[in-house]
Structure formats: structure tokens, C-alpha cells
Design a protein around this motif. Structure first.
Motif, short mmCIF file in Angstrom:
data_model
loop_
_atom_site.label_atom_id
_atom_site.label_comp_id
_atom_site.label_asym_id
_atom_site.label_seq_id
_atom_site.Cartn_x
_atom_site.Cartn_y
_atom_site.Cartn_z
N GLY A 219 0.80 -1.20 0.00
CA GLY A 219 -0.25 -0.02 0.04
C GLY A 219 0.83 1.29 -0.03
O GLY A 219 1.90 1.10 0.58
N ILE A 220 0.51 2.15 -0.68
CA ILE A 220 1.00 3.63 -0.72
C ILE A 220 0.18 4.72 0.26
O ILE A 220 -0.98 4.51 -0.04
N LYS A 221 0.82 5.44 0.81
CA LYS A 221 0.06 6.56 1.51
C LYS A 221 -0.04 7.56 0.80
O LYS A 221 0.97 8.26 -0.13
N ALA A 222 -1.12 8.18 0.47
CA ALA A 222 -1.53 9.30 -0.55
C ALA A 222 -0.86 10.51 0.09
O ALA A 222 -1.04 10.90 1.23
N GLU A 223 -0.15 11.11 -0.74
CA GLU A 223 0.66 12.32 -0.57
C GLU A 223 -0.29 13.47 0.05
O GLU A 223 -1.09 13.86 -0.58
N GLY A 224 -0.13 13.92 1.25
CA GLY A 224 -0.85 15.02 1.57
C GLY A 224 -2.42 14.51 2.27
O GLY A 224 -3.08 15.36 2.59
N GLU A 225 -2.62 13.21 2.35
CA GLU A 225 -4.00 12.65 2.83
C GLU A 225 -3.43 11.58 3.79
O GLU A 225 -2.57 11.01 3.63
#
Length: 227
Positions: free
Chosen positions: A168-174
Motif C-alpha cells: 500500500g501507498i500513503k497518498a501524499e498529503g492525505e
């Protein structure tokens, strides 16, 4: 006439594919424990060594399958083959997940790593674990998202069980983690997004195709971080 021994390659294939799990134990009780047992010829023809005719059974279920009772309905070949196929599918998913070698430490500053437990669902429990991975070459934060969920723990024949595993990738700024591939083409049809209300509460939205993790199994719901 002497009984022909089971070919070694067939024996190895069945034992490795089943990982020494009894498919009847799994089919009836979702028991995934390693068992002592034997390889059964499901059509009860000991010369038919076709892989489709073989299954690893614990000693008790091997004896039960071979026996004939006039007092109760015997296990059928179709029933056992279905249990075997369900077991093989579950094992394949579990054993193809990424494995992390060595000790993994969670940085004190990481707000999401650790175990998350679904709340408010007694019969349909679920747990998701977030394990930190090195950032992508673009500097995006990555986690290995793994877990398991149950559906129908109250049922007479036990629950359906599903396993989850993807990067999984953490959404940038979210405050959100989504599959590393696109929403439409996630790993293994995975379409799960985690939204974090804070460092201890998360909402999981599971839009994966029906049956991705097993009949009626879903990871939808509210989760609380387990310390």
C-alpha cells in the motif's frame, strides 16, 4: 495382486500443495493446523494415482472417508474434492504473501504501523497489519498491508476465512493508504482503501470484486489500532 505404490512425484505434489493440512478438517471446521495423516484415493481405486483423485487427510478423516455407515450420511467424493479445492486456494493465497525476513522495528514516529482490529462485529472479525517498507523511488511512504477476515463465525459448519496481502501507498498529503497499483487494477483485484480518522481509528472501504477473499468475506468496517 500387489497394490501399486503411490508414485513419489504424486506423493510430493499432494503433500507440498496441502502443506500437510487435512482438507476435511478445513472444509468442516476451517481447521488449518498441520496434521499427521495419509494420502487418500478419493474414488477408492488405489491404482488411480491422478492428482485430481488424491487428497491429504488426517488419520481420523481418512478412516471415516474409507468407512461405510448405514447410520449416517457418508462423506462424498464431490464434497471432499470441494473442500480440497477450497483448502488449496486458501493455502496458495497465504503462502504467496510477501515474507519479511529479520526483525522489523516500527519507528516511534510512524502513526499507522501495527495491528488494526475491526470493531462492532462479533461474528465477522477481521484484523489488518501495516508493516513499514522502504519509501518508493519517488519518496512515497509504503506499507505491506496484510490481514485476515472471517464471515459467519456463528454458522454450524464454521466461518469462511479470507486473507489479504498487498503493498500500500500513503497518498501524499492525505491520511489514506491505497493499493500500490491503480484503484481499478490493484494487486490480486485488491480494491481496499484505508482512511484514518486519527492515529487510533481507521475506516476500511473494501470495493474488491465479490469473492476475492472468499464467499461473503469482506474487510469493510471501522478499525481500532491495537497497542
Amino acid at each position: 495382486m500387489a497394490r501399486k505404490p503411490l508414485p513419489k512425484n504424486a506423493e510430493t505434489d499432494v503433500i507440498v500443495t496441502s502443506r500437510r493440512r487435512c482438507c476435511i478438517c478445513f472444509g468442516l471446521n476451517r481447521d488449518t493446523g498441520i496434521k499427521g495423516g495419509q494420502i487418500a484415493h478419493l474414488d477408492k481405486n488405489n491404482s488411480n494415482h491422478a492428482i485430481s483423485n488424491l487428497a491429504f487427510l488426517c488419520f481420523d478423516h481418512h478412516d471415516e472417508y474409507d468407512s461405510i455407515s448405514s447410520q449416517r450420511k457418508n462423506l462424498t467424493i464431490g464434497e471432499v474434492k470441494k473442500f480440497r479445492d477450497e483448502l488449496y486456494t486458501t493455502i496458495n493465497k497465504a503462502f504467496t504473501q510477501q515474507v519479511h525476513f529479520g526483525e522489523i522495528t516500527t519507528p516511534p514516529s510512524d502513526p499507522y504501523a501495527g495491528s488494526w482490529i475491526r470493531i462492532g462485529s462479533i461474528n465477522n472479525s477481521a484484523e489488518i497489519t501495516l508493516t513499514p517498507l522502504p519509501d518508493t523511488i519517488d519518496g512515497l511512504v509504503q506499507y505491506y498491508v496484510s490481514g485476515q477476515a472471517l464471515w459467519g463465525a456463528h454458522r454450524e459448519y464454521g466461518p469462511n476465512m479470507g486473507f489479504l496481502g498487498y503493498v500500500g501507498i500513503k497518498a501524499e498529503g492525505e491520511e489514506r493508504i491505497y493499493p500500490s497499483k491503480s484503484w481499478a487494477y490493484g494487486e490480486d483485484n485488491c480494491r481496499i482503501i484505508l482512511d484514518f480518522a486519527d492515529i487510533n481509528e481507521a475506516i476500511v472501504r473494501d470495493k474488491s470484486p465479490t469473492g476475492t477473499y472468499g464467499a461473503n468475506v469482506s474487510f469493510d468496517g471501522s478499525y481500532r489500532r491495537e497497542r
